[in-house]
Write a protein that holds these residues in place. Structure first.
Motif, PDB file in Angstrom:
ATOM      1  N   ARG A  18     -16.314 -29.697  34.222  1.00 41.14           N
ATOM      2  CA  ARG A  18     -16.233 -28.311  33.393  1.00 41.14           C
ATOM      3  C   ARG A  18     -16.444 -28.780  31.903  1.00 41.14           C
ATOM      4  NH1 ARG A  18     -11.628 -27.850  36.752  1.00 41.14           N
ATOM      5  NH2 ARG A  18     -10.187 -28.720  35.049  1.00 41.14           N
ATOM      6  N   GLN A  19     -16.240 -29.751  31.325  1.00 44.03           N
ATOM      7  CA  GLN A  19     -16.485 -30.319  29.943  1.00 44.03           C
ATOM      8  C   GLN A  19     -17.819 -30.586  29.826  1.00 44.03           C
ATOM      9  OE1 GLN A  19     -14.022 -30.300  27.465  1.00 44.03           O
ATOM     10  NE2 GLN A  19     -15.738 -30.574  25.960  1.00 44.03           N
ATOM     11  N   LYS A  20     -18.434 -30.946  30.699  1.00 47.10           N
ATOM     12  CA  LYS A  20     -19.846 -31.172  30.602  1.00 47.10           C
ATOM     13  C   LYS A  20     -20.582 -29.760  30.573  1.00 47.10           C
ATOM     14  CE  LYS A  20     -23.815 -33.386  32.756  1.00 47.10           C
ATOM     15  NZ  LYS A  20     -24.763 -32.500  32.247  1.00 47.10           N
ATOM     16  N   ALA A  21     -20.144 -29.159  31.514  1.00 50.58           N
ATOM     17  CA  ALA A  21     -20.642 -27.745  31.567  1.00 50.58           C
ATOM     18  C   ALA A  21     -20.448 -26.739  30.301  1.00 50.58           C
ATOM     19  CB  ALA A  21     -20.217 -26.680  32.658  1.00 50.58           C
ATOM     20  N   ASN A  22     -19.440 -27.131  29.706  1.00 52.93           N
ATOM     21  CA  ASN A  22     -18.919 -26.298  28.317  1.00 52.93           C
ATOM     22  C   ASN A  22     -19.770 -26.786  27.294  1.00 52.93           C
ATOM     23  OD1 ASN A  22     -17.108 -24.540  29.497  1.00 52.93           O
ATOM     24  ND2 ASN A  22     -15.438 -26.006  29.130  1.00 52.93           N
ATOM     25  N   ASN A  23     -19.970 -28.229  27.167  1.00 53.26           N
ATOM     26  CA  ASN A  23     -20.978 -28.736  26.257  1.00 53.26           C
ATOM     27  C   ASN A  23     -22.351 -28.463  26.523  1.00 53.26           C
ATOM     28  OD1 ASN A  23     -18.754 -30.207  25.134  1.00 53.26           O
ATOM     29  ND2 ASN A  23     -19.129 -32.163  26.210  1.00 53.26           N
ATOM     30  N   ASP A  24     -22.894 -28.370  27.805  1.00 56.51           N
ATOM     31  CA  ASP A  24     -24.183 -28.150  27.911  1.00 56.51           C
ATOM     32  C   ASP A  24     -24.535 -26.705  27.596  1.00 56.51           C
ATOM     33  OD1 ASP A  24     -24.755 -30.449  28.874  1.00 56.51           O
ATOM     34  OD2 ASP A  24     -24.833 -30.087  31.098  1.00 56.51           O
ATOM     35  N   ALA A  25     -23.463 -25.708  27.822  1.00 58.46           N
ATOM     36  CA  ALA A  25     -23.794 -24.294  27.202  1.00 58.46           C
ATOM     37  C   ALA A  25     -23.873 -24.272  25.662  1.00 58.46           C
ATOM     38  CB  ALA A  25     -22.717 -23.630  27.986  1.00 58.46           C
ATOM     39  N   TYR A  26     -22.840 -25.015  25.100  1.00 56.63           N
ATOM     40  CA  TYR A  26     -22.883 -24.947  23.905  1.00 56.63           C
ATOM     41  C   TYR A  26     -24.204 -25.717  23.249  1.00 56.63           C
ATOM     42  CZ  TYR A  26     -21.266 -26.503  19.157  1.00 56.63           C
ATOM     43  OH  TYR A  26     -20.938 -26.763  17.621  1.00 56.63           O
ATOM     44  N   LEU A  27     -24.721 -26.482  23.586  1.00 56.10           N
ATOM     45  CA  LEU A  27     -25.964 -26.974  23.066  1.00 56.10           C
ATOM     46  C   LEU A  27     -27.138 -26.311  23.522  1.00 56.10           C
ATOM     47  CD1 LEU A  27     -25.612 -30.956  24.212  1.00 56.10           C
ATOM     48  CD2 LEU A  27     -25.424 -29.913  21.824  1.00 56.10           C
ATOM     49  N   ALA A  28     -27.167 -25.498  24.331  1.00 59.18           N
ATOM     50  CA  ALA A  28     -27.965 -24.523  24.806  1.00 59.18           C
ATOM     51  C   ALA A  28     -28.060 -23.259  23.865  1.00 59.18           C
ATOM     52  CB  ALA A  28     -27.859 -24.122  26.204  1.00 59.18           C
ATOM     53  N   GLU A  29     -27.176 -23.059  23.076  1.00 62.98           N
ATOM     54  CA  GLU A  29     -26.963 -21.943  22.223  1.00 62.98           C
ATOM     55  C   GLU A  29     -27.571 -22.264  20.910  1.00 62.98           C
ATOM     56  OE1 GLU A  29     -22.895 -20.746  22.158  1.00 62.98           O
ATOM     57  OE2 GLU A  29     -22.885 -20.189  24.036  1.00 62.98           O
ATOM     58  N   ALA A  30     -28.014 -23.551  20.908  1.00 59.52           N
ATOM     59  CA  ALA A  30     -28.708 -23.931  19.583  1.00 59.52           C
ATOM     60  C   ALA A  30     -29.977 -23.158  19.137  1.00 59.52           C
ATOM     61  CB  ALA A  30     -29.113 -25.417  19.399  1.00 59.52           C
ATOM     62  N   ALA A  31     -30.003 -22.571  17.725  1.00 58.66           N
ATOM     63  CA  ALA A  31     -31.164 -21.836  17.286  1.00 58.66           C
ATOM     64  C   ALA A  31     -32.275 -22.672  17.210  1.00 58.66           C
ATOM     65  CB  ALA A  31     -30.586 -21.146  16.227  1.00 58.66           C
ATOM     66  N   ASP A  32     -32.360 -23.817  16.662  1.00 63.81           N
ATOM     67  CA  ASP A  32     -33.362 -24.800  16.418  1.00 63.81           C
ATOM     68  C   ASP A  32     -33.051 -26.077  16.513  1.00 63.81           C
ATOM     69  OD1 ASP A  32     -32.135 -25.259  14.171  1.00 63.81           O
ATOM     70  OD2 ASP A  32     -33.289 -24.128  12.909  1.00 63.81           O
ATOM     71  N   LEU A  33     -34.174 -26.889  16.386  1.00 71.39           N
ATOM     72  CA  LEU A  33     -34.016 -28.411  16.412  1.00 71.39           C
ATOM     73  C   LEU A  33     -32.791 -29.029  15.466  1.00 71.39           C
ATOM     74  CD1 LEU A  33     -34.840 -31.007  17.840  1.00 71.39           C
ATOM     75  CD2 LEU A  33     -36.544 -31.261  15.763  1.00 71.39           C
ATOM     76  N   TYR A  34     -32.948 -28.432  14.411  1.00 72.97           N
ATOM     77  CA  TYR A  34     -31.619 -28.948  13.416  1.00 72.97           C
ATOM     78  C   TYR A  34     -30.090 -28.476  13.830  1.00 72.97           C
ATOM     79  CZ  TYR A  34     -35.864 -29.637  10.410  1.00 72.97           C
ATOM     80  OH  TYR A  34     -36.839 -30.163   9.982  1.00 72.97           O
ATOM     81  N   ASP A  35     -30.138 -27.250  14.263  1.00 68.50           N
ATOM     82  CA  ASP A  35     -28.970 -26.892  15.019  1.00 68.50           C
ATOM     83  C   ASP A  35     -28.538 -27.606  16.162  1.00 68.50           C
ATOM     84  OD1 ASP A  35     -26.621 -25.169  15.342  1.00 68.50           O
ATOM     85  OD2 ASP A  35     -27.640 -23.689  16.494  1.00 68.50           O
ATOM     86  N   LEU A  36     -29.568 -27.964  16.854  1.00 64.42           N
ATOM     87  CA  LEU A  36     -29.112 -28.891  18.220  1.00 64.42           C
ATOM     88  C   LEU A  36     -28.650 -30.160  17.784  1.00 64.42           C
ATOM     89  CD1 LEU A  36     -29.398 -29.128  21.216  1.00 64.42           C
ATOM     90  CD2 LEU A  36     -31.713 -29.894  20.892  1.00 64.42           C
ATOM     91  N   GLU A  37     -29.243 -30.749  16.762  1.00 66.25           N
ATOM     92  CA  GLU A  37     -28.877 -32.100  16.377  1.00 66.25           C
ATOM     93  C   GLU A  37     -27.603 -31.985  15.821  1.00 66.25           C
ATOM     94  OE1 GLU A  37     -32.091 -33.290  13.748  1.00 66.25           O
ATOM     95  OE2 GLU A  37     -33.350 -34.045  15.265  1.00 66.25           O
ATOM     96  N   PHE A  38     -27.212 -30.954  14.912  1.00 66.10           N
ATOM     97  CA  PHE A  38     -25.898 -30.800  14.518  1.00 66.10           C
ATOM     98  C   PHE A  38     -24.749 -30.620  15.360  1.00 66.10           C
ATOM     99  CE2 PHE A  38     -22.678 -27.828  13.286  1.00 66.10           C
ATOM    100  CZ  PHE A  38     -21.969 -28.514  12.002  1.00 66.10           C
ATOM    101  N   ARG A  39     -25.158 -29.672  16.466  1.00 69.09           N
ATOM    102  CA  ARG A  39     -24.267 -29.617  17.647  1.00 69.09           C
ATOM    103  C   ARG A  39     -23.725 -31.067  18.267  1.00 69.09           C
ATOM    104  NH1 ARG A  39     -24.038 -23.877  19.395  1.00 69.09           N
ATOM    105  NH2 ARG A  39     -24.779 -22.649  18.052  1.00 69.09           N
ATOM    106  N   MET A  40     -25.176 -31.825  18.489  1.00 62.98           N
ATOM    107  CA  MET A  40     -25.029 -32.924  19.286  1.00 62.98           C
ATOM    108  C   MET A  40     -24.167 -34.013  18.387  1.00 62.98           C
ATOM    109  SD  MET A  40     -29.106 -33.372  20.546  1.00 62.98           S
ATOM    110  CE  MET A  40     -28.655 -34.938  21.054  1.00 62.98           C
TER     111      MET A  40
END
Length: 58
Positions: A18-40
């Motif tokens: 469940r935690q992995k699925a939540n993290n994957d969904a959170y990362l998938a919402e990133a608007a661009d590469l910078y947002d993705l790196e911030f979320r990671m």
């Protein structure tokens, strides 16, 4: 029916899945590469706080 399906999935998944699925969904919402790196980095920081190095598994 949707609620029943969600309940079944909740009961059959482990906490880690469940935690992995939540993290994957959170990362998938990133608007661009910078947002993705911030979320990671944010997820990495949260994981480090939850499991400090001095509490390493034996």
């Amino acid at each position: 029916m949707f609620l029943l399906t969600r309940l079944f999935l909740f009961l059959t998944q482990t906490a880690e899945e469940r935690q992995k699925a939540n993290n994957d969904a959170y990362l998938a919402e990133a608007a661009d590469l910078y947002d993705l790196e911030f979320r990671m980095r944010k997820l990495d920081r949260e994981a480090a706080v939850a499991h400090p190095a001095w509490q390493a598994a034996r």
